[in-house]
Design a protein around this motif. Structure first.
Motif, mmCIF file in Angstrom:
data_model
loop_
_atom_site.group_PDB
_atom_site.id
_atom_site.type_symbol
_atom_site.label_atom_id
_atom_site.label_comp_id
_atom_site.label_asym_id
_atom_site.label_seq_id
_atom_site.Cartn_x
_atom_site.Cartn_y
_atom_site.Cartn_z
ATOM 1 N N ALA A 20 27.258 -15.369 32.017
ATOM 2 C CA ALA A 20 27.415 -13.955 32.358
ATOM 3 C C ALA A 20 27.546 -13.756 33.871
ATOM 4 C CB ALA A 20 26.228 -13.154 31.819
ATOM 5 N N SER A 80 25.208 -7.253 28.180
ATOM 6 C CA SER A 80 26.481 -7.862 27.788
ATOM 7 C C SER A 80 27.447 -6.829 27.222
ATOM 8 C CB SER A 80 26.241 -8.968 26.752
ATOM 9 O OG SER A 80 25.582 -10.064 27.321
ATOM 10 N N MET A 186 32.746 -12.474 28.580
ATOM 11 C CA MET A 186 31.606 -11.592 28.364
ATOM 12 C C MET A 186 31.356 -11.385 26.879
ATOM 13 S SD MET A 186 29.150 -10.178 29.884
ATOM 14 C CE MET A 186 29.731 -10.406 31.572
ATOM 15 N N THR A 189 29.300 -14.311 25.690
ATOM 16 C CA THR A 189 27.867 -14.221 26.005
ATOM 17 C C THR A 189 27.143 -13.343 24.995
ATOM 18 O OG1 THR A 189 28.093 -12.308 27.492
ATOM 19 C CG2 THR A 189 28.364 -14.492 28.458
#
Length: 493
Positions: A20, A80, A186, A189
């Motif tokens: 991240a 996230s 992203m 994640t």
């Protein structure tokens, strides 16, 4: 070595945070490179960098309250999701508007596009604050300094990767594909987080927290630990001095290298973050993290005052490398102290206050020192008088004004770090750290990692294993994962 559930959870969270952090830094650096390449506007890139730090300062206290009020796993998922949505919205803007509109500094689309990306990056600080409290939750007290060293290594690796690959991505792929990479990363994640289980009870509502910022609660938690406010002030002052180097490092480097070689020199120097973090992860910070911190700060000040005394690129690059290697021990020491002396249920707010103050410090100094350097110090050092007065110490070169500023900035850091040893706050906080009980919440099923499930259950049923006081309230909360044995690494047998 046996892997415990706590160690596995911490390792997974650390890897997830690495991905991240790399993603958000990658896109932020890429935005800065893209804007400068296309517009050649130093003002625009300066505003982007300053706006990022000021947004961190503005939101950090709110983030700390959110971390204290919710489970850390939930907070990381939220981070996230919001970052992914922000990057996706930026991608929509990129597709919907021509690049000429997005690069028009006088139009609204440039500022909207930049603000959306910066907001997605700033939200990553929510995860970082949660990670600091997760160290308290998952790592035994005697290993937290080592764990904080690993956190510093992750941050250093993110800086190294993004400083190199952001430029390559913009140069070879363009802003569109760079956005696509960030959106996908992203999203990954978020998916990875769904498979991570962090053993934590449901946080109890703080009846004294009456607002989303809860500034009073943060101040109250800091005041309960004598000397802690002085530590945060000292770290903020350290960042003020660091802002001098932040403002002048690139201009000085570009007097020694062309742009391409400077990028490689900066990438090499940033490996110091990795080494510094790994050293802390291996050896810790000793029994007195505050003493270690002040000694390292003094060394940083001395180094910062001498690595520009001559306009030699090996001296500068090596000096930057060592300086960056000293940053992780300082940050790890501050985190380790807070994790020991602040109750777990208030750590998010304290970390939030510290992040807000420290994030605001560096850009303030950078904004102040840049015009002073450009209009006063640098012209003075080009005069005959300036060269006669300081040439014996600073030698000759095109950037002796920058060297003079960094010399005094480093000496100030040495003096302040030395004086801190003699303060009452240092003595009180050192004593508090040595005697304070571990604030980590108790976990159900604590026992030997080598025992089977039945043995662990039997151990939990023993009368002498029943916690009391705050621990009993913690163990009564609902836990969202199987019982674990905290430990990283397991104790040697």
């Amino acid at each position: 070595m046996q892997r415990t559930a706590a160690k596995t959870a911490f390792a997974n969270v650390l890897v997830n945070t690495l991905i991240a952090n790399v993603t958000t830094s990658f896109l932020w650096f890429a935005l800065t490179f893209w804007v400068y390449i296309e517009t050649q506007s130093v003002l625009a890139t300066g505003i982007i960098g300053g706006a990022y730090m000021l947004m961190v300062a503005f939101f950090a206290m709110l983030f700390g309250t959110i971390v204290d009020r919710h489970r850390k796993h939930t907070v990381m998922l939220l981070s996230s999701v919001i970052s992914a949505i922000a990057f996706l919205l930026a991608g929509v803007l990129y597709v919907a508007q021509p690049e000429s509109a997005l690069l028009d500094l006088g139009g609204p689309w440039f500022w909207l596009f930049s603000a959306v990306i910066l907001f997605g990056g700033v939200i990553e600080q929510l995860r970082n604050i949660a990670l600091s409290t997760t160290v308290t939750l998952l790592v035994p007290e005697d290993k937290r300094a080592n764990a904080n060293g690993l956190v510093g290594t992750v941050q250093g690796l993110a800086f190294l990767v993004t400083s190199v690959f952001s430029g390559l991505s913009i140069g070879f792929l363009g802003m569109g594909w760079t956005l696509a990479i960030a959106i996908v990363a992203m999203g990954l994640t978020f998916v990875h987080l769904l498979f991570i289980r962090i053993p934590e009870g449901t946080p109890e509502a703080d009846p004294e927290a009456k607002s989303a910022l809860d500034f009073r609660g943060s101040v109250r938690a800091i005041r309960l630990a004598p000397g802690l406010f002085a530590l945060i002030i000292f770290s903020t002052f350290n960042n003020l001095i660091g802002g001098v180097y932040m403002a002048l490092m690139d201009p000085y480097g570009l007097t020694l290298f062309d742009a391409q070689m400077w990028g490689f020199a900066l990438a090499f120097a940033s490996t110091g973050f990795l080494i510094g973090g790994l050293v802390v992860a291996k050896f810790g910070l000793g029994a007195k993290p505050m003493r270690t911190m002040l000694l390292v700060v003094i060394a940083m000040g001395f180094l910062g005052s001498v690595f520009m005394l001559r306009e030699w690129w090996p001296l500068y690059v090596l000096g930057m490398w060592v300086y960056m290697a000293l940053v992780p021990p300082v940050e790890a020491a501050e985190q380790t102290v807070i994790q020991k002396v602040v109750p777990f249920e208030r750590q998010g707010r304290v970390f939030g206050v510290a992040a807000a103050m420290e994030a605001a410090a560096a850009p303030i100094t950078a904004f102040l020192i840049a015009p002073i350097a450009e209009f006063l110090i640098i012209p003075y050092m080009k005069t005959r008088e300036g060269q006669q007065q300081w040439g014996w110490l600073l030698g000759e070169g095109d950037a002796r004004g920058i060297a003079l500023i960094c010399l005094f900035a480093g000496l100030i850091m040495v003096v302040v770090g030395t004086l801190a040893f003699f303060t009452k706050s240092y003595r009180k906080l050192t004593e508090l750290y040595a005697n304070a009980p571990d604030p980590a919440p108790a976990q159900e099923g604590e026992g030997d990692a080598g025992n089977d499930t039945e043995a662990d259950a039997a151990e939990g049923e023993r009368p002498d294993a029943v916690p009391s006081g705050r621990e009993s309230r913690e163990s009564a909360r609902r836990v969202d994962a199987p019982p674990i044995v905290p430990g990283m690494p397991p104790e040697p047998r």
